[in-house]
Scaffold this motif. Structure first.
Motif, mmCIF file in Angstrom:
data_model
loop_
_atom_site.group_PDB
_atom_site.id
_atom_site.type_symbol
_atom_site.label_atom_id
_atom_site.label_comp_id
_atom_site.label_asym_id
_atom_site.label_seq_id
_atom_site.Cartn_x
_atom_site.Cartn_y
_atom_site.Cartn_z
ATOM 1 N N GLU A 279 73.645 -0.435 44.563
ATOM 2 C CA GLU A 279 73.654 -1.673 45.357
ATOM 3 C C GLU A 279 73.305 -2.876 44.480
ATOM 4 O OE1 GLU A 279 70.418 -2.533 48.107
ATOM 5 O OE2 GLU A 279 71.892 -2.996 49.631
ATOM 6 N N HIS A 280 72.288 -2.698 43.669
ATOM 7 C CA HIS A 280 71.822 -3.738 42.747
ATOM 8 C C HIS A 280 72.966 -4.156 41.816
ATOM 9 C CE1 HIS A 280 68.704 -5.691 40.352
ATOM 10 N NE2 HIS A 280 69.238 -5.149 39.268
ATOM 11 N N TYR A 281 73.676 -3.174 41.316
ATOM 12 C CA TYR A 281 74.772 -3.448 40.378
ATOM 13 C C TYR A 281 75.920 -4.168 41.083
ATOM 14 C CZ TYR A 281 78.391 -2.749 36.937
ATOM 15 O OH TYR A 281 79.383 -2.974 36.031
ATOM 16 N N LEU A 282 76.201 -3.725 42.301
ATOM 17 C CA LEU A 282 77.403 -4.226 42.970
ATOM 18 C C LEU A 282 77.321 -5.683 43.400
ATOM 19 C CD1 LEU A 282 78.643 -1.304 45.181
ATOM 20 C CD2 LEU A 282 79.870 -2.456 43.354
ATOM 21 N N SER A 283 76.127 -6.151 43.603
ATOM 22 C CA SER A 283 76.013 -7.539 44.020
ATOM 23 C C SER A 283 76.277 -8.395 42.784
ATOM 24 C CB SER A 283 74.616 -7.772 44.559
ATOM 25 O OG SER A 283 74.363 -9.138 44.514
ATOM 26 N N SER A 284 77.402 -9.105 42.766
ATOM 27 C CA SER A 284 77.823 -9.760 41.516
ATOM 28 C C SER A 284 76.807 -10.792 41.073
ATOM 29 C CB SER A 284 79.184 -10.405 41.686
ATOM 30 O OG SER A 284 79.124 -11.281 42.779
ATOM 31 N N ASP A 285 76.140 -11.448 42.042
ATOM 32 C CA ASP A 285 75.097 -12.416 41.694
ATOM 33 C C ASP A 285 74.018 -11.725 40.889
ATOM 34 O OD1 ASP A 285 76.104 -14.446 42.951
ATOM 35 O OD2 ASP A 285 74.630 -14.558 44.583
ATOM 36 N N ILE A 286 73.642 -10.559 41.434
ATOM 37 C CA ILE A 286 72.533 -9.838 40.853
ATOM 38 C C ILE A 286 72.912 -9.326 39.466
ATOM 39 C CG2 ILE A 286 71.075 -7.807 41.181
ATOM 40 C CD1 ILE A 286 70.426 -10.007 43.111
ATOM 41 N N GLN A 287 74.217 -8.972 39.297
ATOM 42 C CA GLN A 287 74.619 -8.442 37.990
ATOM 43 C C GLN A 287 74.221 -9.382 36.864
ATOM 44 O OE1 GLN A 287 78.620 -7.026 37.153
ATOM 45 N NE2 GLN A 287 78.693 -6.520 39.315
ATOM 46 N N PHE B 112 75.118 4.989 52.299
ATOM 47 C CA PHE B 112 76.260 4.104 52.015
ATOM 48 C C PHE B 112 77.037 3.791 53.294
ATOM 49 C CE2 PHE B 112 75.860 5.301 47.451
ATOM 50 C CZ PHE B 112 75.843 4.014 46.939
ATOM 51 N N VAL B 113 77.284 4.827 54.095
ATOM 52 C CA VAL B 113 78.078 4.623 55.315
ATOM 53 C C VAL B 113 77.335 3.684 56.273
ATOM 54 C CG1 VAL B 113 79.041 5.774 57.362
ATOM 55 C CG2 VAL B 113 79.361 6.782 55.085
ATOM 56 N N GLU C 223 66.240 10.535 43.386
ATOM 57 C CA GLU C 223 66.285 10.538 44.856
ATOM 58 C C GLU C 223 67.486 9.714 45.334
ATOM 59 O OE1 GLU C 223 64.477 12.296 47.034
ATOM 60 O OE2 GLU C 223 63.721 13.203 45.203
ATOM 61 N N PRO C 224 68.096 10.088 46.464
ATOM 62 C CA PRO C 224 69.240 9.315 46.980
ATOM 63 C C PRO C 224 68.928 7.821 47.084
ATOM 64 C CG PRO C 224 68.948 11.317 48.246
ATOM 65 C CD PRO C 224 67.815 11.274 47.276
ATOM 66 N N ALA C 225 67.687 7.483 47.469
ATOM 67 C CA ALA C 225 67.343 6.050 47.611
ATOM 68 C C ALA C 225 67.416 5.350 46.258
ATOM 69 C CB ALA C 225 65.957 5.899 48.207
ATOM 70 N N THR C 226 67.020 6.036 45.205
ATOM 71 C CA THR C 226 67.069 5.425 43.866
ATOM 72 C C THR C 226 68.522 5.212 43.451
ATOM 73 O OG1 THR C 226 65.053 6.606 43.310
ATOM 74 C CG2 THR C 226 66.310 5.711 41.460
ATOM 75 N N ILE C 227 69.367 6.215 43.721
ATOM 76 C CA ILE C 227 70.786 6.101 43.360
ATOM 77 C C ILE C 227 71.412 4.959 44.168
ATOM 78 C CG2 ILE C 227 73.022 7.289 43.315
ATOM 79 C CD1 ILE C 227 71.458 9.931 43.054
ATOM 80 N N PHE C 228 71.126 4.948 45.461
ATOM 81 C CA PHE C 228 71.682 3.900 46.321
ATOM 82 C C PHE C 228 71.245 2.518 45.821
ATOM 83 C CE2 PHE C 228 71.360 0.912 49.797
ATOM 84 C CZ PHE C 228 72.630 0.987 50.359
ATOM 85 N N ASN C 229 69.948 2.358 45.562
ATOM 86 C CA ASN C 229 69.442 1.045 45.124
ATOM 87 C C ASN C 229 70.059 0.612 43.806
ATOM 88 O OD1 ASN C 229 67.803 0.828 47.326
ATOM 89 N ND2 ASN C 229 65.982 1.623 46.302
ATOM 90 N N THR C 230 70.226 1.557 42.881
ATOM 91 C CA THR C 230 70.792 1.219 41.576
ATOM 92 C C THR C 230 72.218 0.715 41.746
ATOM 93 O OG1 THR C 230 69.477 2.992 40.634
ATOM 94 C CG2 THR C 230 71.226 2.118 39.242
#
Ligand code: C5P
Length: 401
Positions: free
Chosen positions: A176-184, A28-29, A167-174
């Motif tokens: 990130e995917h959610y946060l992009s309002s377009d993608i939501q 994230f950082v 895995e951290p990558a799965t949590i991060f991707n989930t």
């Protein structure tokens, strides 16, 4: 898609998977997010505040008060966050969250949060499989929280099963995917989804056929939901009374299994996600009588031959496609569904049991279980439109892995 500038509140509870949180914070950082970490008192037995605060570049809190007498405002932290991620989430913390057992800083912060909450559970396999954990995860889901299911694998106990924190990558991707309002709202933009639906009719003569009771509703609901999410949708349906009002869905009407197979393979190469919800007739008459068969004889024998298995053929020719099948079973449901997952080379199978009231053919509702090679998820009885959302949410989560 970006998490840059987003405020991420990570709540760590006391599990051995806590060591993975360092990687999550770093991800994230690195991508420009601001990270605030809080932890339960027990989490301190697994990870140190020093390592977490070094990576997050902020003090880490586990008490309502700091040593110097300052108040660690759970309300402020909760309202600051764009998302809260509880990870690893132990059985204890999960239970406290869903029952409002507010006896530590993490739960107080969680109960003050208005942002989306993600939960990545981690526990031993029997604890994960326990009815109380299942019920608590269902409750959390009913509050609108997003569960990032535990994965299968070796656990700290030495046992092997489902319970490992994602895995951290799965949590991060989930996230990130959610946060992009377009993608939501347009989460399947750029993807081509092919869906088979309805029954097939296999002609006996010019007026009769062999068919089944499939209404096509599940496939049509899936098509509409995929289209809402921005996908290009190709819907290939056997005879059905369902109608589509969405101009973005390409609907192709077919009658027999052979026609359905041919239509599927007109598009297959360009398909990203294939969902076979059609109830294809397994057999067809060997010969189709040219004229209407007269009722002269006492007995009539019609020789049947096996139809092509459309989904199995899709599985055999799979290159990059994510393939989802359906299994409608009356006995040995789970075993049969998992067998089909293997035999047809699928990525995911949706099981509905005819033993469940309200599930399967004709009904407007369905009750499903989803299996991948490593995961299993059970859902409640819902309308087929809601079930379509669950199925596509599950597909999207798999594509992120
Ligand atoms: O083997 P079974 O018919 O139970 O498998 C069900 C799954 O296979 C469903 O997804 C169905 O759409 C698909 N299927 C198919 N062609 C067939 C038979 C089933 O695509 N001939």
């Amino acid at each position: 898609m970006s998490v840059s500038g987003k405020k991420i509140l990570i709540a760590v509870s006391g599990g051995i998977a806590g060591y993975k949180i360092h990687f999550l914070i770093r991800d994230f950082v690195k991508k420009g997010a601001e990270v605030q970490v809080i932890m339960t008192p027990d989490a301190e037995n697994f990870v140190t505040k020093l390592s977490l605060s070094t990576l997050s570049k902020k003090p880490v809190y586990s008490d309502f008060y700091s040593d110097n007498g300052t108040w660690n405002s759970h309300v402020e932290m909760a309202l600051w966050a764009d998302v809260m991620i509880v990870t690893p989430c132990t059985a204890n913390t999960l239970s406290k969250m869903v029952h409002g057992m507010c006896d530590n800083l993490v739960i107080a912060t969680y109960m003050s949060a208005k942002c989306p909450v993600f939960i990545a559970p981690a526990m031993d396999l029997d604890m994960y499989a326990h009815p109380s954990t299942k019920k608590n995860l269902e409750l959390a889901e009913s509050f609108g929280h997003i569960i990032i299911p535990a994965e299968n694998g070796e656990l700290a106990s030495g046992l092997i099963g489902q319970g490992r924190m994602a895995e951290p990558a799965t949590i991060f991707n989930t996230v990130e995917h959610y946060l992009s309002s377009d993608i939501q709202s347009r989460s399947l933009e750029g993807k081509t989804v092919l869906i088979t639906a309805g029954p097939t009719y296999e002609a006996i003569d010019p007026v009769r056929f062999i068919g089944n009771h499939s209404s096509g509703k599940m496939g049509f609901s899936l098509a509409e939901e995929a289209s809402k999410r921005g996908a290009k949708v190709i819907l290939i349906s056997g005879p059905s009374f369902q109608i589509i009002n969405d101009p973005n869905i390409e609907l192709y009407k077919v009658t027999s299994a052979k026609e359905m197979l041919a239509k599927v393979f007109e598009f297959y190469e360009s398909v990203d996600i294939g969902i076979a919800s059609a109830a294809v007739a397994d057999y067809a008459p060997k010969e189709v009588a040219k004229e209407k068969i007269k009722k002269n004889d006492e007995n009539l024998t019609i020789e049947l031959v096996k139809n092509p298995d459309i989904l199995k053929t899709m599985g055999e020719k799979k290159t990059h496609q994510f393939l989802v099948g359906f299994a409608l079973e009356t006995q040995n449901e789970e075993e049969n569904a998992k067998g089909k997952l293997e035999k047809k080379n699928l990525d995911m199978i949706v099981l509905n049991s005819l033993r469940d009231e309200g599930a399967g053919f004709k009904n407007d509702t369905n009750k499903i279980k989803i299996f991948t090679k490593t995961e299993k998820k059970e859902f409640n009885l819902k309308s087929k439109d809601e079930v379509a959302k669950d199925i596509l949410n599950f597909v999207e989560a798999q594509l992120l892995k």
